[in-house]
Enzyme design. Structure first.
Site, PDB file in Angstrom:
ATOM      1  N   GLU A   1      -6.644   4.668   7.970  1.00  0.00           N
ATOM      2  CA  GLU A   1      -6.464   6.096   7.664  1.00  0.00           C
ATOM      3  C   GLU A   1      -7.714   6.681   7.003  1.00  0.00           C
ATOM      4  O   GLU A   1      -8.004   7.866   7.156  1.00  0.00           O
ATOM      5  CB  GLU A   1      -5.197   6.269   6.796  1.00  0.00           C
ATOM      6  CG  GLU A   1      -3.941   6.009   7.630  1.00  0.00           C
ATOM      7  CD  GLU A   1      -2.769   5.395   6.884  1.00  0.00           C
ATOM      8  OE1 GLU A   1      -2.724   5.448   5.649  1.00  0.00           O
ATOM      9  OE2 GLU A   1      -1.876   4.844   7.576  1.00  0.00           O
TER      10      GLU A   1
ATOM     11  N   SER B   1       4.062  -2.094  10.121  1.00  0.00           N
ATOM     12  CA  SER B   1       5.532  -2.128  10.267  1.00  0.00           C
ATOM     13  C   SER B   1       6.146  -3.445   9.806  1.00  0.00           C
ATOM     14  O   SER B   1       7.130  -3.914  10.383  1.00  0.00           O
ATOM     15  CB  SER B   1       5.933  -1.804  11.709  1.00  0.00           C
ATOM     16  OG  SER B   1       5.494  -0.497  12.062  1.00  0.00           O
TER      17      SER B   1
ATOM     18  N   GLU C   1      -4.825  -4.890  10.599  1.00  0.00           N
ATOM     19  CA  GLU C   1      -3.788  -3.876  10.801  1.00  0.00           C
ATOM     20  C   GLU C   1      -4.033  -3.150  12.118  1.00  0.00           C
ATOM     21  O   GLU C   1      -4.824  -2.197  12.158  1.00  0.00           O
ATOM     22  CB  GLU C   1      -3.823  -2.858   9.659  1.00  0.00           C
ATOM     23  CG  GLU C   1      -3.619  -3.449   8.296  1.00  0.00           C
ATOM     24  CD  GLU C   1      -3.103  -2.418   7.300  1.00  0.00           C
ATOM     25  OE1 GLU C   1      -1.982  -2.598   6.816  1.00  0.00           O
ATOM     26  OE2 GLU C   1      -3.801  -1.420   7.048  1.00  0.00           O
TER      27      GLU C   1
ATOM     28  N   GLY D   1       3.090  -1.080   4.186  1.00  0.00           N
ATOM     29  CA  GLY D   1       3.062   0.349   3.886  1.00  0.00           C
ATOM     30  C   GLY D   1       4.446   0.843   3.521  1.00  0.00           C
ATOM     31  O   GLY D   1       4.941   0.595   2.418  1.00  0.00           O
ATOM     32  N   GLY D   2       5.101   1.522   4.450  1.00  0.00           N
ATOM     33  CA  GLY D   2       6.392   2.179   4.206  1.00  0.00           C
ATOM     34  C   GLY D   2       7.409   1.317   3.473  1.00  0.00           C
ATOM     35  O   GLY D   2       8.057   1.774   2.521  1.00  0.00           O
TER      36      GLY D   2
ATOM     37  N   ASN E   1       0.868  -1.181   0.000  1.00  0.00           N
ATOM     38  CA  ASN E   1       0.000   0.000   0.000  1.00  0.00           C
ATOM     39  C   ASN E   1       0.899   1.223   0.000  1.00  0.00           C
ATOM     40  O   ASN E   1       1.498   1.554   1.017  1.00  0.00           O
ATOM     41  CB  ASN E   1      -0.894  -0.035   1.250  1.00  0.00           C
ATOM     42  CG  ASN E   1      -1.710   1.231   1.411  1.00  0.00           C
ATOM     43  OD1 ASN E   1      -1.781   2.066   0.504  1.00  0.00           O
ATOM     44  ND2 ASN E   1      -2.334   1.391   2.570  1.00  0.00           N
ATOM     45  N   TRP E   2       0.981   1.884  -1.143  1.00  0.00           N
ATOM     46  CA  TRP E   2       1.898   3.019  -1.283  1.00  0.00           C
ATOM     47  C   TRP E   2       1.377   4.281  -0.586  1.00  0.00           C
ATOM     48  O   TRP E   2       2.104   5.255  -0.483  1.00  0.00           O
ATOM     49  CB  TRP E   2       2.138   3.317  -2.757  1.00  0.00           C
ATOM     50  CG  TRP E   2       2.968   2.306  -3.469  1.00  0.00           C
ATOM     51  CD1 TRP E   2       3.616   1.222  -2.932  1.00  0.00           C
ATOM     52  CD2 TRP E   2       3.273   2.290  -4.877  1.00  0.00           C
ATOM     53  NE1 TRP E   2       4.304   0.547  -3.913  1.00  0.00           N
ATOM     54  CE2 TRP E   2       4.106   1.175  -5.105  1.00  0.00           C
ATOM     55  CE3 TRP E   2       2.921   3.100  -5.966  1.00  0.00           C
ATOM     56  CZ2 TRP E   2       4.592   0.860  -6.385  1.00  0.00           C
ATOM     57  CZ3 TRP E   2       3.403   2.796  -7.224  1.00  0.00           C
ATOM     58  CH2 TRP E   2       4.228   1.684  -7.435  1.00  0.00           C
ATOM     59  N   LYS E   3       0.110   4.269  -0.201  1.00  0.00           N
ATOM     60  CA  LYS E   3      -0.503   5.459   0.424  1.00  0.00           C
ATOM     61  C   LYS E   3      -0.262   6.696  -0.470  1.00  0.00           C
ATOM     62  O   LYS E   3      -0.248   6.553  -1.688  1.00  0.00           O
ATOM     63  CB  LYS E   3       0.025   5.635   1.854  1.00  0.00           C
ATOM     64  CG  LYS E   3      -0.122   4.349   2.679  1.00  0.00           C
ATOM     65  CD  LYS E   3       0.119   4.524   4.146  1.00  0.00           C
ATOM     66  CE  LYS E   3      -0.054   3.171   4.853  1.00  0.00           C
ATOM     67  NZ  LYS E   3       0.063   3.261   6.289  1.00  0.00           N
TER      68      LYS E   3
ATOM     69  N   HIS F   1      -9.380   1.207   5.092  1.00  0.00           N
ATOM     70  CA  HIS F   1      -8.087   1.366   5.768  1.00  0.00           C
ATOM     71  C   HIS F   1      -8.268   2.283   6.975  1.00  0.00           C
ATOM     72  O   HIS F   1      -9.082   3.209   6.944  1.00  0.00           O
ATOM     73  CB  HIS F   1      -7.055   1.952   4.798  1.00  0.00           C
ATOM     74  CG  HIS F   1      -5.664   1.895   5.332  1.00  0.00           C
ATOM     75  ND1 HIS F   1      -5.191   2.801   6.254  1.00  0.00           N
ATOM     76  CD2 HIS F   1      -4.652   1.009   5.114  1.00  0.00           C
ATOM     77  CE1 HIS F   1      -3.943   2.478   6.572  1.00  0.00           C
ATOM     78  NE2 HIS F   1      -3.593   1.404   5.895  1.00  0.00           N
TER      79      HIS F   1
ATOM     80  N   GLY G   1       3.087   2.300  10.722  1.00  0.00           N
ATOM     81  CA  GLY G   1       4.033   3.397  10.545  1.00  0.00           C
ATOM     82  C   GLY G   1       4.774   3.783  11.804  1.00  0.00           C
ATOM     83  O   GLY G   1       5.425   4.824  11.860  1.00  0.00           O
TER      84      GLY G   1
HETATM   85  P1  13P Z   1       3.379   0.468   7.589  1.00  0.00           P
HETATM   86  O1  13P Z   1       3.882  -0.805   6.945  1.00  0.00           O
HETATM   87  O2  13P Z   1       4.081   1.689   7.068  1.00  0.00           O
HETATM   88  O3  13P Z   1       3.357   0.360   9.060  1.00  0.00           O
HETATM   89  O4  13P Z   1       1.848   0.628   7.098  1.00  0.00           O
HETATM   90  C1  13P Z   1       0.981  -0.430   7.232  1.00  0.00           C
HETATM   91  C2  13P Z   1      -0.268  -0.098   6.479  1.00  0.00           C
HETATM   92  O5  13P Z   1      -1.035   0.749   6.889  1.00  0.00           O
HETATM   93  C3  13P Z   1      -0.515  -0.801   5.217  1.00  0.00           C
HETATM   94  O6  13P Z   1      -1.809  -0.559   4.761  1.00  0.00           O
END
Ligand code: 13P
Length: 261
Positions: free
Chosen positions: A104, A220, A174, A241-242, A10-12, A102, A180
């Site tokens: 967020e 993470s 999640e 994510g990251g 997930n590149w956000k 998600h 993050g």
């Molecule tokens: P991180 O891997 O950056 O913690 O993010 C997880 C996430 O929200 C994937 O959707």
């Protein structure tokens, strides 16, 4: 029934269409060099809406086995909904998956379980598989209520969904406190909730449906912790994510089997 592990990035809000092209090119080279077998571990990236067309072009031109998806979908098909992107629009871009609900989106865009359920339906109507995101915040975790809290989100997201569609859903657990933050849930934490989600699918549908659904862990995830998380019986993949922004790191995560030994 064997579930194919599924790693999605997930590149956000990262990677414009040119950066997306470079990232996917590099990822594709790395996975090809490593002779990655996509039938053994499925892999996908979820770019921003504006980058999806570029990723599609690359995937089509090079016949890549990498899948791609969107990070959100409108609950509506068309009409006066400024700023929304519909399921049919995403389907026209060859999108396989879409993240729905998600944390967020729930936090910053006030998405309720009802909205999430409507988006799950919109995804299926467009022939796109939803990756339904659930998970508790730190206060809930501290109170020890992570299982009932997360299961209520699962109930809400799947409301009104028939068994045939439910069997295709991907669920991403999640925990918000692990997103993050660098604070990864322990494999046992991940298993506790992922196992409970599968148990709930048995109650809501059947053992057959529960056995078919892939449950990802997210929060993470990195190349250094993926193998121990994937070793859990009810964890079938990861939503990254990251670490998915770095093609080398993401390729290592996709190739977790190679460095698990
Ligand atoms: P991180 O891997 O950056 O913690 O993010 C997880 C996430 O929200 C994937 O959707």
């Amino acid at each position: 029934m064997a579930r194919t592990p599924f790693i999605a990035g997930n590149w956000k809000l990262n990677n414009d269409h040119m950066e997306a092209t470079h990232t996917v090119q590099k990822l594709a080279w790395l996975l090809r060099d490593a002779k990655h077998d996509f039938s053994e571990v499925e892999a996908a990236v979820l770019p921003s809406f504006t980058s999806i067309r570029s990723v599609q072009t690359l995937v089509d031109a090079d016949s890549l086995e990498l899948k791609y998806g969107a990070q959100d979908i409108s609950a509506h098909t068309s009409g006066a909904y400024t700023g929304e992107v519909s399921g049919p629009m995403l389907a026209a871009l060859g999108v396989s998956y879409v993240a729905v609900g998600h944390s967020e989106r729930r936090q910053f865009h006030a998405e309720t379980d009802e909205v999430v359920a409507a988006k799950v339906k919109a995804a299926f109507e467009a022939g796109i598989v939803p990756i339904v995101c659930v998970g508790e915040g730190l206060d809930i975790r501290k109170a020890g209520d992570q299982v009932p809290y997360t299961l209520a989100q699962v109930d809400g997201a799947l409301e009104g969904l028939d068994a045939e569609k439910a069997a295709q859903v991907v669920i991403a657990y999640e925990p918000v406190w692990a997103i993050g933050t660098g604070e990864v849930a322990t494999p046992e934490d991940a298993q506790e909730v992922c196992g409970a989600i599968r148990g709930r699918l048995v109650e809501l549908y059947s053992q057959e449906v529960a056995d078919a659904v892939r449950i990802q862990y997210g929060g993470s995830v990195k190349s250094g912790n993926i193998a121990s998380i994937m070793a859990q019986p009810d964890v079938d993949g990861a939503l990254v994510g990251g670490a998915s922004l770095d093609p080398e790191e993401f390729a290592k995560i996709v190739r977790f089997k190679a460095h698990a030994a």
